[in-house]
Design a protein around this motif. Structure first.
Motif, PDB file in Angstrom:
ATOM      1  N   VAL A 114       0.838  -1.201   0.000  1.00  0.00           N
ATOM      2  CA  VAL A 114       0.000   0.000   0.000  1.00  0.00           C
ATOM      3  C   VAL A 114       0.875   1.254   0.000  1.00  0.00           C
ATOM      4  O   VAL A 114       0.640   2.193  -0.771  1.00  0.00           O
ATOM      5  CB  VAL A 114      -0.955   0.003   1.221  1.00  0.00           C
ATOM      6  N   ALA A 115       1.905   1.255   0.854  1.00  0.00           N
ATOM      7  CA  ALA A 115       2.800   2.417   0.918  1.00  0.00           C
ATOM      8  C   ALA A 115       3.473   2.663  -0.425  1.00  0.00           C
ATOM      9  O   ALA A 115       3.580   3.817  -0.886  1.00  0.00           O
ATOM     10  CB  ALA A 115       3.843   2.204   2.011  1.00  0.00           C
ATOM     11  N   GLU A 116       3.905   1.586  -1.070  1.00  0.00           N
ATOM     12  CA  GLU A 116       4.602   1.734  -2.349  1.00  0.00           C
ATOM     13  C   GLU A 116       3.647   2.138  -3.468  1.00  0.00           C
ATOM     14  O   GLU A 116       3.991   2.942  -4.338  1.00  0.00           O
ATOM     15  CB  GLU A 116       5.332   0.428  -2.702  1.00  0.00           C
ATOM     16  N   ILE A 117       2.448   1.577  -3.448  1.00  0.00           N
ATOM     17  CA  ILE A 117       1.439   1.924  -4.467  1.00  0.00           C
ATOM     18  C   ILE A 117       1.085   3.402  -4.368  1.00  0.00           C
ATOM     19  O   ILE A 117       0.996   4.107  -5.376  1.00  0.00           O
ATOM     20  CB  ILE A 117       0.179   1.043  -4.309  1.00  0.00           C
ATOM     21  N   LYS A 118       0.905   3.894  -3.140  1.00  0.00           N
ATOM     22  CA  LYS A 118       0.542   5.305  -2.959  1.00  0.00           C
ATOM     23  C   LYS A 118       1.675   6.231  -3.423  1.00  0.00           C
ATOM     24  O   LYS A 118       1.434   7.322  -3.933  1.00  0.00           O
ATOM     25  CB  LYS A 118       0.193   5.581  -1.490  1.00  0.00           C
ATOM     26  N   ALA A 119       2.918   5.780  -3.244  1.00  0.00           N
ATOM     27  CA  ALA A 119       4.064   6.576  -3.693  1.00  0.00           C
ATOM     28  C   ALA A 119       4.214   6.520  -5.212  1.00  0.00           C
ATOM     29  O   ALA A 119       4.540   7.530  -5.851  1.00  0.00           O
ATOM     30  CB  ALA A 119       5.338   6.080  -3.020  1.00  0.00           C
ATOM     31  N   ARG A 120       3.957   5.350  -5.786  1.00  0.00           N
ATOM     32  CA  ARG A 120       4.148   5.136  -7.234  1.00  0.00           C
ATOM     33  C   ARG A 120       2.985   5.697  -8.055  1.00  0.00           C
ATOM     34  O   ARG A 120       3.171   6.084  -9.209  1.00  0.00           O
ATOM     35  CB  ARG A 120       4.296   3.624  -7.469  1.00  0.00           C
ATOM     36  N   CYS A 121       1.783   5.740  -7.473  1.00  0.00           N
ATOM     37  CA  CYS A 121       0.574   6.098  -8.225  1.00  0.00           C
ATOM     38  C   CYS A 121      -0.131   7.283  -7.555  1.00  0.00           C
ATOM     39  O   CYS A 121      -1.041   7.079  -6.729  1.00  0.00           O
ATOM     40  CB  CYS A 121      -0.385   4.909  -8.303  1.00  0.00           C
ATOM     41  N   PRO A 122       0.262   8.499  -7.873  1.00  0.00           N
ATOM     42  CA  PRO A 122      -0.307   9.673  -7.205  1.00  0.00           C
ATOM     43  C   PRO A 122      -1.830   9.740  -7.303  1.00  0.00           C
ATOM     44  O   PRO A 122      -2.410   9.393  -8.332  1.00  0.00           O
ATOM     45  CB  PRO A 122       0.339  10.844  -7.957  1.00  0.00           C
ATOM     46  N   HIS A 123      -2.448  10.169  -6.197  1.00  0.00           N
ATOM     47  CA  HIS A 123      -3.881  10.494  -6.094  1.00  0.00           C
ATOM     48  C   HIS A 123      -4.805   9.282  -5.976  1.00  0.00           C
ATOM     49  O   HIS A 123      -6.019   9.461  -5.836  1.00  0.00           O
ATOM     50  CB  HIS A 123      -4.347  11.380  -7.265  1.00  0.00           C
ATOM     51  N   VAL A 124      -4.286   8.050  -6.055  1.00  0.00           N
ATOM     52  CA  VAL A 124      -5.184   6.896  -5.938  1.00  0.00           C
ATOM     53  C   VAL A 124      -5.531   6.644  -4.468  1.00  0.00           C
ATOM     54  O   VAL A 124      -4.911   7.199  -3.559  1.00  0.00           O
ATOM     55  CB  VAL A 124      -4.565   5.607  -6.544  1.00  0.00           C
ATOM     56  N   HIS A 125      -6.523   5.779  -4.261  1.00  0.00           N
ATOM     57  CA  HIS A 125      -6.912   5.334  -2.923  1.00  0.00           C
ATOM     58  C   HIS A 125      -6.633   3.838  -2.814  1.00  0.00           C
ATOM     59  O   HIS A 125      -6.525   3.142  -3.830  1.00  0.00           O
ATOM     60  CB  HIS A 125      -8.392   5.603  -2.674  1.00  0.00           C
ATOM     61  N   CYS A 126      -6.561   3.345  -1.572  1.00  0.00           N
ATOM     62  CA  CYS A 126      -6.377   1.908  -1.349  1.00  0.00           C
ATOM     63  C   CYS A 126      -7.406   1.400  -0.353  1.00  0.00           C
ATOM     64  O   CYS A 126      -7.746   2.086   0.611  1.00  0.00           O
ATOM     65  CB  CYS A 126      -4.974   1.604  -0.831  1.00  0.00           C
ATOM     66  N   SER A 127      -7.881   0.187  -0.605  1.00  0.00           N
ATOM     67  CA  SER A 127      -8.895  -0.431   0.247  1.00  0.00           C
ATOM     68  C   SER A 127      -8.532  -1.890   0.480  1.00  0.00           C
ATOM     69  O   SER A 127      -7.627  -2.432  -0.171  1.00  0.00           O
ATOM     70  CB  SER A 127     -10.268  -0.330  -0.427  1.00  0.00           C
ATOM     71  N   GLY A 128      -9.246  -2.537   1.398  1.00  0.00           N
ATOM     72  CA  GLY A 128      -9.014  -3.965   1.645  1.00  0.00           C
ATOM     73  C   GLY A 128     -10.125  -4.554   2.496  1.00  0.00           C
ATOM     74  O   GLY A 128     -10.738  -3.860   3.309  1.00  0.00           O
ATOM     75  N   GLY A 129     -10.377  -5.842   2.308  1.00  0.00           N
ATOM     76  CA  GLY A 129     -11.391  -6.557   3.094  1.00  0.00           C
ATOM     77  C   GLY A 129     -10.760  -7.207   4.313  1.00  0.00           C
ATOM     78  O   GLY A 129      -9.976  -8.145   4.169  1.00  0.00           O
ATOM     79  N   LEU A 130     -11.094  -6.732   5.511  1.00  0.00           N
ATOM     80  CA  LEU A 130     -10.377  -7.152   6.714  1.00  0.00           C
ATOM     81  C   LEU A 130     -10.705  -8.564   7.196  1.00  0.00           C
ATOM     82  O   LEU A 130      -9.886  -9.199   7.849  1.00  0.00           O
ATOM     83  CB  LEU A 130     -10.635  -6.164   7.860  1.00  0.00           C
ATOM     84  N   SER A 131     -11.903  -9.052   6.919  1.00  0.00           N
ATOM     85  CA  SER A 131     -12.300 -10.344   7.491  1.00  0.00           C
ATOM     86  C   SER A 131     -11.374 -11.479   7.053  1.00  0.00           C
ATOM     87  O   SER A 131     -11.161 -12.437   7.796  1.00  0.00           O
ATOM     88  CB  SER A 131     -13.746 -10.682   7.127  1.00  0.00           C
ATOM     89  N   ASN A 132     -10.799 -11.358   5.847  1.00  0.00           N
ATOM     90  CA  ASN A 132      -9.883 -12.401   5.366  1.00  0.00           C
ATOM     91  C   ASN A 132      -8.679 -12.558   6.283  1.00  0.00           C
ATOM     92  O   ASN A 132      -8.177 -13.666   6.489  1.00  0.00           O
ATOM     93  CB  ASN A 132      -9.373 -12.056   3.961  1.00  0.00           C
ATOM     94  N   LEU A 133      -8.201 -11.448   6.836  1.00  0.00           N
ATOM     95  CA  LEU A 133      -6.975 -11.433   7.632  1.00  0.00           C
ATOM     96  C   LEU A 133      -7.021 -12.446   8.775  1.00  0.00           C
ATOM     97  O   LEU A 133      -6.061 -13.175   9.022  1.00  0.00           O
ATOM     98  CB  LEU A 133      -6.752 -10.023   8.203  1.00  0.00           C
ATOM     99  N   SER A 134      -8.161 -12.498   9.468  1.00  0.00           N
ATOM    100  CA  SER A 134      -8.277 -13.292  10.699  1.00  0.00           C
ATOM    101  C   SER A 134      -9.062 -14.582  10.494  1.00  0.00           C
ATOM    102  O   SER A 134      -9.560 -15.171  11.462  1.00  0.00           O
ATOM    103  CB  SER A 134      -8.967 -12.452  11.779  1.00  0.00           C
ATOM    104  N   PHE A 135      -9.165 -15.031   9.251  1.00  0.00           N
ATOM    105  CA  PHE A 135     -10.009 -16.191   8.940  1.00  0.00           C
ATOM    106  C   PHE A 135      -9.622 -17.429   9.744  1.00  0.00           C
ATOM    107  O   PHE A 135     -10.469 -18.261  10.066  1.00  0.00           O
ATOM    108  CB  PHE A 135      -9.940 -16.487   7.431  1.00  0.00           C
ATOM    109  N   SER A 136      -8.347 -17.544  10.098  1.00  0.00           N
ATOM    110  CA  SER A 136      -7.889 -18.714  10.861  1.00  0.00           C
ATOM    111  C   SER A 136      -8.521 -18.782  12.249  1.00  0.00           C
ATOM    112  O   SER A 136      -8.533 -19.845  12.868  1.00  0.00           O
ATOM    113  CB  SER A 136      -6.368 -18.679  11.028  1.00  0.00           C
ATOM    114  N   PHE A 137      -9.030 -17.643  12.735  1.00  0.00           N
ATOM    115  CA  PHE A 137      -9.561 -17.590  14.100  1.00  0.00           C
ATOM    116  C   PHE A 137     -11.079 -17.401  14.115  1.00  0.00           C
ATOM    117  O   PHE A 137     -11.636 -16.888  15.092  1.00  0.00           O
ATOM    118  CB  PHE A 137      -8.872 -16.462  14.876  1.00  0.00           C
ATOM    119  N   ARG A 138     -11.754 -17.825  13.031  1.00  0.00           N
ATOM    120  CA  ARG A 138     -13.210 -17.695  13.009  1.00  0.00           C
ATOM    121  C   ARG A 138     -13.801 -18.442  14.204  1.00  0.00           C
ATOM    122  O   ARG A 138     -13.382 -19.554  14.539  1.00  0.00           O
ATOM    123  CB  ARG A 138     -13.789 -18.204  11.690  1.00  0.00           C
TER     124      ARG A 138
END
Length: 266
Positions: A114-138
């Motif tokens: 995300v940090a690199e994308i924001k530096a490489r691609c001016p003015h864009v936004h970044c998003s992500g779906g958080l539920s995937n992160l903790s799927f192991s602990f459902r």
């Protein structure tokens, strides 16, 4: 947000929606030509787009692949005049602490990408779906909430603008049990080789705590109304907000105050 895996459904939505929508989503999964064709249609309707980090080879799982695909998409989109501020990249959040070594870097790769994308691609936004992160602990809501809050704590300064998450199920970073918070950070930031094993062991001690937390959560209903409103705002609890706001208004009115104090107070 017009959300469908079928392009013809998205296009029907674009014909009907008023205002400025976001299309979820387009990607280079089928190649550059269909990607640009869909992008031109979105641009014609004035829509912003979620662009998945997905190309002909599949989903991006490493930092390098995430940056490579998003940079390529950015160059293609801006090349046809697509407004960069209408681009929302989703570099793919994947599950960590799965016990599979190849997955250990997934959270850190996302944050660094995300940090690199924001530096490489001016003015864009970044998003992500958080539920995937903790799927192991459902099933273990305490640990999942902590993981999501810790992840956001580090991803937002890196450039994450938005996320798919139930805001009412996020913990305040400073109020997470310090032992659990450190274990989550060890996993998300890959600070120790045994981070996954430690978090899995620790997670066992939090099983069944959700019911205890619910009981404890109800105790705040006995506090004075200003403190209850403050608690509800911080925690994102809207269950009693109508009656609490009215109670606060009546209290303020009884002493000759103005209703605006309900908003400007707690």
């Amino acid at each position: 947000m017009i959300d469908s895996s079928k392009w013809h459904v998205i296009e029907e939505g674009l014909k009907c929606v008023s205002g400025k929508p976001i299309v979820n989503s387009i990607s280079m999964k089928e190649g550059e030509a269909p990607f640009l064709d869909q992008a031109r249609k979105c641009m014609a309707y004035g829509a912003a787009v979620v662009v998945m980090a997905f190309d002909e080879k599949g989903q991006a799982d490493t930092k390098e692949r995430k940056v490579e695909i998003c940079a390529r998409a950015y160059d293609l989109l801006t090349g046809i005049g697509f407004p960069p501020e209408d681009i929302i990249f989703d570099p793919n959040v994947f599950a960590v602490a799965t016990g599979i070594e190849e997955h250990d870097r997934y959270a850190l790769d996302f944050i660094e990408a995300v940090a690199e994308i924001k530096a490489r691609c001016p003015h864009v936004h970044c998003s992500g779906g958080l539920s995937n992160l903790s799927f192991s602990f459902r099933g273990n809501e305490t640990v999942r909430r902590a993981m999501h809050s810790v992840f956001l704590y580090h991803a937002i300064p890196a450039g994450l603008d938005m996320a798919i998450v139930n805001a009412g199920q996020l913990d305040v970073y400073d109020q997470i049990d310090p032992v659990l918070r450190e274990a989550c950070e060890d996993v998300i930031l890959m600070r120790r080789r045994d981070a996954t094993e430690r978090l899995i062991q620790l997670a066992e001690s939090y099983k069944g705590q959700d019911k205890a937390a619910e009981k404890e959560a109800e105790e705040w209903r006995g506090w004075d109304v200003a403190r209850r409103l403050e608690h509800a705002l911080v925690r994102g609890v809207d269950l009693h907000i109508v009656e609490d706001t009215e109670e606060a208004r009546l209290e303020i009115a009884a002493r000759g105050g103005r209703p605006i104090e309900v908003i400007e107070g707690p």
